[in-house]
Each structure stands twice: as C-alpha cells, then as structure tokens.
Design a protein around this motif. Structure first.
Motif, PDB file in Angstrom:
ATOM      1  N   LYS A   1     -33.558  40.733   9.832  1.00  0.00           N
ATOM      2  CA  LYS A   1     -32.157  40.667  10.233  1.00  0.00           C
ATOM      3  C   LYS A   1     -32.035  41.017  11.708  1.00  0.00           C
ATOM      4  O   LYS A   1     -32.539  42.057  12.142  1.00  0.00           O
TER       5      LYS A   1
ATOM      6  N   ASP B   1     -22.531  47.317   3.152  1.00  0.00           N
ATOM      7  CA  ASP B   1     -23.237  46.615   4.218  1.00  0.00           C
ATOM      8  C   ASP B   1     -24.244  47.558   4.875  1.00  0.00           C
ATOM      9  O   ASP B   1     -24.000  48.762   5.017  1.00  0.00           O
ATOM     10  N   ALA B   2     -25.378  46.983   5.301  1.00  0.00           N
ATOM     11  CA  ALA B   2     -26.381  47.717   6.080  1.00  0.00           C
ATOM     12  C   ALA B   2     -26.818  49.014   5.396  1.00  0.00           C
ATOM     13  O   ALA B   2     -26.910  50.060   6.030  1.00  0.00           O
TER      14      ALA B   2
ATOM     15  N   ALA C   1     -28.955  32.322   6.132  1.00  0.00           N
ATOM     16  CA  ALA C   1     -28.370  33.664   6.022  1.00  0.00           C
ATOM     17  C   ALA C   1     -28.448  34.440   7.336  1.00  0.00           C
ATOM     18  O   ALA C   1     -28.020  35.594   7.385  1.00  0.00           O
TER      19      ALA C   1
ATOM     20  N   LYS D   1     -26.122  32.241  -2.012  1.00  0.00           N
ATOM     21  CA  LYS D   1     -25.251  33.415  -2.090  1.00  0.00           C
ATOM     22  C   LYS D   1     -26.073  34.687  -2.223  1.00  0.00           C
ATOM     23  O   LYS D   1     -25.762  35.717  -1.601  1.00  0.00           O
TER      24      LYS D   1
ATOM     25  N   ALA E   1     -29.110  39.736   3.040  1.00  0.00           N
ATOM     26  CA  ALA E   1     -28.928  39.935   4.483  1.00  0.00           C
ATOM     27  C   ALA E   1     -27.793  40.923   4.757  1.00  0.00           C
ATOM     28  O   ALA E   1     -27.873  41.737   5.673  1.00  0.00           O
ATOM     29  N   ARG E   2     -26.749  40.860   3.945  1.00  0.00           N
ATOM     30  CA  ARG E   2     -25.603  41.760   4.149  1.00  0.00           C
ATOM     31  C   ARG E   2     -25.988  43.221   3.996  1.00  0.00           C
ATOM     32  O   ARG E   2     -25.571  44.072   4.788  1.00  0.00           O
ATOM     33  N   VAL E   3     -26.791  43.537   2.973  1.00  0.00           N
ATOM     34  CA  VAL E   3     -27.106  44.947   2.709  1.00  0.00           C
ATOM     35  C   VAL E   3     -28.257  45.464   3.579  1.00  0.00           C
ATOM     36  O   VAL E   3     -28.526  46.665   3.590  1.00  0.00           O
TER      37      VAL E   3
ATOM     38  N   SER F   1     -27.564  35.563   1.104  1.00  0.00           N
ATOM     39  CA  SER F   1     -26.521  36.132   1.957  1.00  0.00           C
ATOM     40  C   SER F   1     -26.276  37.593   1.613  1.00  0.00           C
ATOM     41  O   SER F   1     -26.060  38.435   2.512  1.00  0.00           O
ATOM     42  N   GLU F   2     -26.318  37.932   0.330  1.00  0.00           N
ATOM     43  CA  GLU F   2     -26.154  39.321  -0.095  1.00  0.00           C
ATOM     44  C   GLU F   2     -27.311  40.191   0.396  1.00  0.00           C
ATOM     45  O   GLU F   2     -27.102  41.321   0.853  1.00  0.00           O
TER      46      GLU F   2
END
Length: 284
Positions: free
Chosen positions: A280, A114-115, A202, A134, A140-142, A137-138
C-alpha cells in the motif's frame, strides 16, 4: 447465478462439514502447504510487534506462524467458518501461542477500521471469494500505508496432480459439470497476473508474483486417498453423489494412478502454487 450471499452461505456450510477432516489430517496438510506460507511470510517483513490480519485462515496458517514471529504483536485470524476457526484456536493453544484472536467474517466486509494492520495474508482463499475486487479493496483499506498484502493461489490442475488424480478418478463414475464462468473454484485464479490485476485496481504497488513448488507426502496410496477424500472440498462434494460400489471403484482408480509417485517409501505428489505480494503506498 447464485447471489454472493448465497455463495457465502454454501461455503460456510461446506467448510463447517470439512473442518473435522482438516483437523484429522492437520500434520499432513501443514507439511504440504508449509512452503507456500513460508514464501508469503518472507515478503511480509514481519516485526516483533506486527499487527497482522489473516484472511480465510481455516485452521490457522500462516497466521499462527506469523504470531510466533511477532511475540509483542497481534494476529487476527478470520474465516467464514466458525468451525474452522475453532480448530485454529485449538492449534494455537496446543502450540502455546497467546497473541492471536479469531473473528468470523466475510473477506469483502471486514469489521476493522481503516489502516489497522501492518500486513494481510490470504493463503488459498482468493478463488472462493464471491466478489474478489471488493475483497481486495477491503484488504487495502485495512492496511496501514506501507503495509503489505501477500496471497497465494493454485496454478493449473495439470501442475497439481495431487488433486487432479483424485478428480479424474471421480470423473470415471460421475459427471463433473464445468463451473459457471466466474464461479468460485479451486483453479479460478490460475492465470498469471490475475491477482496482480486486482491488486493494481485496489491501488497497491510494488507488485510481484512467483511460483512455489510443493508436494503432498503420505505414507501409502491408501493414506493418500483417505486424506483427499476427507478434506478436499471438490472431492468430498462429488463423492456424496455416488453409491458405495462406485466409491470403491473410484478409490481403486485413484490408488492405481497415485502409486507411481512412490519414492523412498512415501507417496510424493507434486503441486504448484503462485504467490503474489503488493504494498500500500505511503503518501505521507
């Protein structure tokens, strides 16, 4: 309807076959798609120490350009196809770019914490993802809080004659069945707001989208056809279904229809892409 994994397996094999054509026509392709990469990079606020992730990198852009802008940073190029990333690695070496690495992976299952990244780019990859929500979403997660995601997709076939001329020629000799609803295709994400809605889902904000004109420039109608028939996935797949005489007729049809685009001694066929950027939220 094929499963997401079956779709990915088919894409992996297809892009492996196409990698030689992309490497052969690298300079022409990079000139054509360059304005889109530039437009995306302008919105990413690239710093000298940028930590950047390029998704569906293919032969390396816009990741390699970002690496040049961030000499103290790190750029990770990812793709389903190891063969395409091999081309990207060769291009990086030829350009003396050392702050890049490659990783074979799927966009909807990223092997990163993450991040991890200040920015993410996806140039002409979205429409091929089996699971676009999906994947988004990935991305945005990283992303780090405050980080930006920039993507590009193709607008309609009517506004991209550089490819529609070839496909219309192919359709004179073989049936091109319409894709299944939601199936990965080149113009799947053409509708305004399509990618922006995925960004919103997301959790991204400050979303903007805009169109970027481009053109495919070749030395002659013959070169136009040679390039298209060796690197455009739809054309390559369709041409495998016809015999030699039919291929000759298709080629003649395409050359006749692209010849009116002759200008200043070059064939200049226009196109139109849409870029989308989102941020983000930084909740600190």
């Amino acid at each position: 309807m094929p499963s997401p994994e079956e779709v990915r397996d088919g894409q992996r094999a297809a892009w492996a076959r196409l990698s030689a054509g992309w490497e052969k026509w690298d300079s022409v392709i990079m000139d054509q798609l360059g304005p889109v990469g530039t437009a995306m990079i302008e919105r990413l606020d690239v710093a000298e120490d940028q930590q950047h992730l390029d998704i569906a990198s293919g032969t390396g852009e816009p990741g390699l350009s970002i690496a040049r802008l961030s000499p103290r940073g790190r750029v990770v190029l990812t793709d389903l196809s190891a063969e395409m990333l091999d081309v990207a690695a060769r291009r990086a070496a030829a350009q003396g770019i050392g702050n890049v690495e490659t990783k074979v992976c799927s966009a909807d299952d990223l092997p990163f914490a993450d991040a991890s990244f200040d920015s993410v780019s996806v140039r002409f990859g979205y429409m091929f993802f089996p699971d676009m929500p999906k994947a988004t979403s990935e991305f945005a997660r990283v992303l780090k809080p405050g980080g930006r995601l920039a993507a590009s997709v193709w607008v309609s076939p009517e506004q991209n004659p550089w490819t529609s001329i070839a496909m219309q020629a192919i359709a004179t000799e073989t049936e091109l069945p319409p894709p299944a609803p939601g199936a990965p295709t080149m113009f799947r994400c053409a509708a305004p707001g399509y990618i922006a809605a995925l960004y919103e889902e997301a959790g991204l904000h400050e979303i903007a989208e805009w169109n970027v004109p481009l053109e495919l420039v070749t030395d002659s109608p013959d070169q136009y056809w040679a390039m298209i028939s060796e690197h455009v996935s739809l054309a390559v797949a369709a041409l495998q279904k016809v015999d030699g005489p039919a291929r000759d007729r298709i080629r003649a049809h395409a050359i006749a229809n692209v010849t009116p685009f002759l200008s200043d001694g070059k064939i200049r066929v226009p196109g139109l892409a849409r870029c989308i950027v989102g941020t983000k939220p930084d909740l600190r």
